[in-house]
Design a protein around this motif. Structure first.
Motif, PDB file in Angstrom:
ATOM      1  N   ASN A  31       0.818  -1.207   0.000  1.00 30.39           N
ATOM      2  CA  ASN A  31       0.000   0.000   0.000  1.00 30.39           C
ATOM      3  C   ASN A  31       0.853   1.259   0.000  1.00 30.39           C
ATOM      4  OD1 ASN A  31      -2.362  -1.475  -0.015  1.00 30.39           O
ATOM      5  ND2 ASN A  31      -2.508  -1.549   2.209  1.00 30.39           N
ATOM      6  N   THR A  32       1.896   1.269   0.799  1.00 24.84           N
ATOM      7  CA  THR A  32       2.701   2.478   0.941  1.00 24.84           C
ATOM      8  C   THR A  32       3.414   2.842  -0.354  1.00 24.84           C
ATOM      9  OG1 THR A  32       3.072   1.913   3.261  1.00 24.84           O
ATOM     10  CG2 THR A  32       4.464   3.615   2.315  1.00 24.84           C
ATOM     11  N   ILE A  33       4.050   1.894  -1.000  1.00 21.90           N
ATOM     12  CA  ILE A  33       4.759   2.174  -2.246  1.00 21.90           C
ATOM     13  C   ILE A  33       3.793   2.705  -3.293  1.00 21.90           C
ATOM     14  CG2 ILE A  33       6.090   1.163  -4.138  1.00 21.90           C
ATOM     15  CD1 ILE A  33       7.650   1.483  -1.519  1.00 21.90           C
ATOM     16  N   LYS A  34       2.633   2.094  -3.408  1.00 18.81           N
ATOM     17  CA  LYS A  34       1.628   2.555  -4.359  1.00 18.81           C
ATOM     18  C   LYS A  34       1.052   3.903  -3.941  1.00 18.81           C
ATOM     19  CE  LYS A  34      -1.269   2.114  -7.873  1.00 18.81           C
ATOM     20  NZ  LYS A  34      -2.238   3.180  -7.628  1.00 18.81           N
ATOM     21  N   GLN A  35       0.846   4.099  -2.653  1.00 18.93           N
ATOM     22  CA  GLN A  35       0.310   5.374  -2.163  1.00 18.93           C
ATOM     23  C   GLN A  35       1.271   6.521  -2.417  1.00 18.93           C
ATOM     24  OE1 GLN A  35      -0.524   4.477   1.925  1.00 18.93           O
ATOM     25  NE2 GLN A  35      -2.571   3.680   1.498  1.00 18.93           N
ATOM     26  N   ILE A  36       2.561   6.259  -2.309  1.00 22.66           N
ATOM     27  CA  ILE A  36       3.556   7.295  -2.594  1.00 22.66           C
ATOM     28  C   ILE A  36       3.491   7.681  -4.067  1.00 22.66           C
ATOM     29  CG2 ILE A  36       6.037   7.778  -2.741  1.00 22.66           C
ATOM     30  CD1 ILE A  36       6.362   6.040  -0.213  1.00 22.66           C
ATOM     31  N   TYR A  37       3.342   6.684  -4.920  1.00 21.84           N
ATOM     32  CA  TYR A  37       3.183   6.958  -6.351  1.00 21.84           C
ATOM     33  C   TYR A  37       1.945   7.822  -6.586  1.00 21.84           C
ATOM     34  CZ  TYR A  37       1.838   6.140 -11.222  1.00 21.84           C
ATOM     35  OH  TYR A  37       1.455   6.311 -12.521  1.00 21.84           O
ATOM     36  N   ASP A  38       0.840   7.461  -5.980  1.00 21.12           N
ATOM     37  CA  ASP A  38      -0.410   8.212  -6.160  1.00 21.12           C
ATOM     38  C   ASP A  38      -0.271   9.652  -5.671  1.00 21.12           C
ATOM     39  OD1 ASP A  38      -1.640   5.993  -7.230  1.00 21.12           O
ATOM     40  OD2 ASP A  38      -2.545   5.361  -5.330  1.00 21.12           O
ATOM     41  N   LYS A  39       0.448   9.824  -4.569  1.00 18.25           N
ATOM     42  CA  LYS A  39       0.643  11.167  -4.018  1.00 18.25           C
ATOM     43  C   LYS A  39       1.507  12.023  -4.943  1.00 18.25           C
ATOM     44  CE  LYS A  39       0.466  14.382  -0.826  1.00 18.25           C
ATOM     45  NZ  LYS A  39      -0.793  15.042  -0.443  1.00 18.25           N
ATOM     46  N   LEU A  40       2.564  11.447  -5.450  1.00 13.16           N
ATOM     47  CA  LEU A  40       3.438  12.181  -6.367  1.00 13.16           C
ATOM     48  C   LEU A  40       2.705  12.526  -7.658  1.00 13.16           C
ATOM     49  CD1 LEU A  40       6.794  10.212  -5.921  1.00 13.16           C
ATOM     50  CD2 LEU A  40       6.288  12.513  -5.094  1.00 13.16           C
ATOM     51  N   LEU A  41       1.896  11.590  -8.145  1.00 16.28           N
ATOM     52  CA  LEU A  41       1.136  11.834  -9.369  1.00 16.28           C
ATOM     53  C   LEU A  41       0.122  12.952  -9.154  1.00 16.28           C
ATOM     54  CD1 LEU A  41       0.715  10.877 -12.295  1.00 16.28           C
ATOM     55  CD2 LEU A  41      -1.015   9.285 -11.424  1.00 16.28           C
ATOM     56  N   GLU A  42      -0.518  12.947  -8.007  1.00 18.67           N
ATOM     57  CA  GLU A  42      -1.475  14.003  -7.682  1.00 18.67           C
ATOM     58  C   GLU A  42      -0.784  15.362  -7.595  1.00 18.67           C
ATOM     59  OE1 GLU A  42      -4.377  15.317  -3.914  1.00 18.67           O
ATOM     60  OE2 GLU A  42      -3.129  13.526  -3.805  1.00 18.67           O
ATOM     61  N   THR A  43       0.428  15.367  -7.101  1.00 18.57           N
ATOM     62  CA  THR A  43       1.169  16.612  -6.890  1.00 18.57           C
ATOM     63  C   THR A  43       1.754  17.173  -8.175  1.00 18.57           C
ATOM     64  OG1 THR A  43       1.757  15.864  -4.659  1.00 18.57           O
ATOM     65  CG2 THR A  43       3.034  17.701  -5.583  1.00 18.57           C
ATOM     66  N   TYR A  44       2.347  16.308  -8.984  1.00 15.06           N
ATOM     67  CA  TYR A  44       3.109  16.767 -10.148  1.00 15.06           C
ATOM     68  C   TYR A  44       2.476  16.446 -11.494  1.00 15.06           C
ATOM     69  CZ  TYR A  44       6.793  17.281  -6.653  1.00 15.06           C
ATOM     70  OH  TYR A  44       7.514  17.638  -5.545  1.00 15.06           O
ATOM     71  N   SER A  45       1.500  15.559 -11.529  1.00 16.43           N
ATOM     72  CA  SER A  45       0.846  15.117 -12.751  1.00 16.43           C
ATOM     73  C   SER A  45       1.802  14.252 -13.586  1.00 16.43           C
ATOM     74  CB  SER A  45       0.333  16.303 -13.563  1.00 16.43           C
ATOM     75  OG  SER A  45      -0.495  15.862 -14.624  1.00 16.43           O
ATOM     76  N   TYR A  46       1.379  13.889 -14.788  1.00 16.85           N
ATOM     77  CA  TYR A  46       2.146  12.980 -15.630  1.00 16.85           C
ATOM     78  C   TYR A  46       3.390  13.671 -16.197  1.00 16.85           C
ATOM     79  CZ  TYR A  46      -1.949  10.027 -15.255  1.00 16.85           C
ATOM     80  OH  TYR A  46      -2.967   9.252 -14.756  1.00 16.85           O
ATOM     81  N   GLN A  47       4.482  12.926 -16.231  1.00 13.47           N
ATOM     82  CA  GLN A  47       5.779  13.519 -16.553  1.00 13.47           C
ATOM     83  C   GLN A  47       6.209  13.362 -18.010  1.00 13.47           C
ATOM     84  OE1 GLN A  47       7.705  15.366 -14.038  1.00 13.47           O
ATOM     85  NE2 GLN A  47       5.528  15.324 -13.548  1.00 13.47           N
ATOM     86  N   GLY A  48       5.805  12.292 -18.662  1.00 18.77           N
ATOM     87  CA  GLY A  48       6.159  12.142 -20.075  1.00 18.77           C
ATOM     88  C   GLY A  48       7.617  11.866 -20.346  1.00 18.77           C
ATOM     89  N   TRP A  49       8.270  11.111 -19.475  1.00 17.28           N
ATOM     90  CA  TRP A  49       9.652  10.704 -19.728  1.00 17.28           C
ATOM     91  C   TRP A  49       9.685   9.530 -20.703  1.00 17.28           C
ATOM     92  CZ3 TRP A  49      14.716  11.507 -17.834  1.00 17.28           C
ATOM     93  CH2 TRP A  49      14.851  12.647 -17.034  1.00 17.28           C
ATOM     94  N   TRP A  50      10.714   9.342 -21.500  1.00 19.14           N
ATOM     95  CA  TRP A  50      12.002   9.990 -21.610  1.00 19.14           C
ATOM     96  C   TRP A  50      11.893  11.147 -22.596  1.00 19.14           C
ATOM     97  CZ3 TRP A  50      16.524   8.073 -19.244  1.00 19.14           C
ATOM     98  CH2 TRP A  50      17.715   8.674 -19.628  1.00 19.14           C
ATOM     99  N   PRO A  51      12.398  12.341 -22.262  1.00 19.22           N
ATOM    100  CA  PRO A  51      12.319  13.474 -23.195  1.00 19.22           C
ATOM    101  C   PRO A  51      13.113  13.218 -24.465  1.00 19.22           C
ATOM    102  CG  PRO A  51      13.698  14.007 -21.291  1.00 19.22           C
ATOM    103  CD  PRO A  51      13.059  12.696 -20.999  1.00 19.22           C
ATOM    104  N   LEU A  52      12.507  13.540 -25.592  1.00 18.63           N
ATOM    105  CA  LEU A  52      13.158  13.376 -26.893  1.00 18.63           C
ATOM    106  C   LEU A  52      13.458  14.745 -27.475  1.00 18.63           C
ATOM    107  CD1 LEU A  52      10.895  10.489 -28.117  1.00 18.63           C
ATOM    108  CD2 LEU A  52      13.360  10.323 -27.735  1.00 18.63           C
TER     109      LEU A  52
END
Length: 263
Positions: free
Chosen positions: A6-27
């Motif tokens: 739960n914690t590892i997934k919850q951290i992901y959810d929190k970061l996604l909520e905070t920063y939104s989708y990142q779109g890596w790797w930049p081309l």
């Protein structure tokens, strides 16, 4: 290592909520700007995220180039694939801004940054080549590493490499191999970088002496094997790390993930 599903997934959810989708790797040559990454800084954490994105859109326009949030179809060509591989070598022990400069210089020098052209220019214009990648540091060393990975890529003849094969290439370590497979070949290999270690050491989920394989296993055993999630998680860790874990004392103002710190 004990699972904390739960914690590892919850951290992901929190970061996604905070920063939104990142779109890596930049081309480098990708100019799409229909979506933007979120840029938060420690001075306006309480601001509305959408307002913050809009306010910073213009000043970060150059940085936004190359990212492709929610579009996981890249790389679409061998040129893009090799650019990612080239970037994984150049980004070792430096930042992405420096890598962008190097790739830009190589584009000007080669005209077309594919493996064959890279080898040709490296052989015929060694000094010019090293000068082109100077911004990424360790030019002499990375010059040789780029030659190694270019030859390796050509010999693959379109085949997807095994992780063990990549690790046999001089200049390719665990992080580089996983980056190549995750972003270049869309394989479910979680990338562990310095920010990952700093963030999750601070939270108490890993120890400083934990091996790369052990940290990698923590994420891969607690998340579904989905390259899209792995790409986003790594990108989110990088974004969060730049905000709070670039300079010591690390995490001194990290209120985003405080709730996930183990007692």
């Amino acid at each position: 290592m004990k699972k904390r599903i739960n914690t590892i997934k919850q951290i992901y959810d929190k970061l996604l909520e905070t920063y939104s989708y990142q779109g890596w790797w930049p081309l480098f040559n990708l100019k799409e700007k229909n979506m933007v990454k979120s840029y938060l800084n420690e001075n306006n954490l309480e601001d509305n995220i959408e307002n913050n994105i809009e306010n910073k859109k213009n000043e970060n326009e150059k940085i936004i180039n190359g990212y492709h949030p929610k579009d996981y179809s890249y790389p679409k060509t061998e040129i893009e694939q090799f650019e990612i591989i080239l970037g994984t070598i150049l980004t070792q022990n430096t930042n992405w801004t420096s890598v962008e400069k190097s790739i830009n210089n190589l584009n000007k020098l080669t005209g077309k940054t594919n493996a064959e052209n890279i080898l040709k220019i490296a052989k015929n214009k060694e000094n010019d080549f090293k000068e082109a990648i100077k911004s990424s540091r360790y030019a002499n060393q990375k010059y040789n590493y780029i030659i190694n990975i270019s030859n390796f890529y050509i010999n693959l003849n379109g085949r997807t490499p095994k992780r063990s094969e990549l690790l046999e290439v001089k200049g390719v370590g665990n992080e580089t191999a996983d980056s190549i497979l995750l972003y270049g070949y869309k394989k479910g290999e979680f990338v562990v970088d310095a920010y990952t270690r700093r963030i999750f050491e601070f939270l108490g989920h890993i120890n400083k002496k934990d091996s790369y394989a052990k940290v990698k296993e923590l994420f891969e055993s607690n998340l579904k094997n989905n390259y899209k999630v792995f790409q986003e998680y790594h990108g989110l860790i990088v974004e969060h790390g730049k905000n709070y874990y670039s300079k010591k004392p690390y995490a001194s103002k990290d209120r985003v993930l405080n709730e996930f710190k183990l007692k």
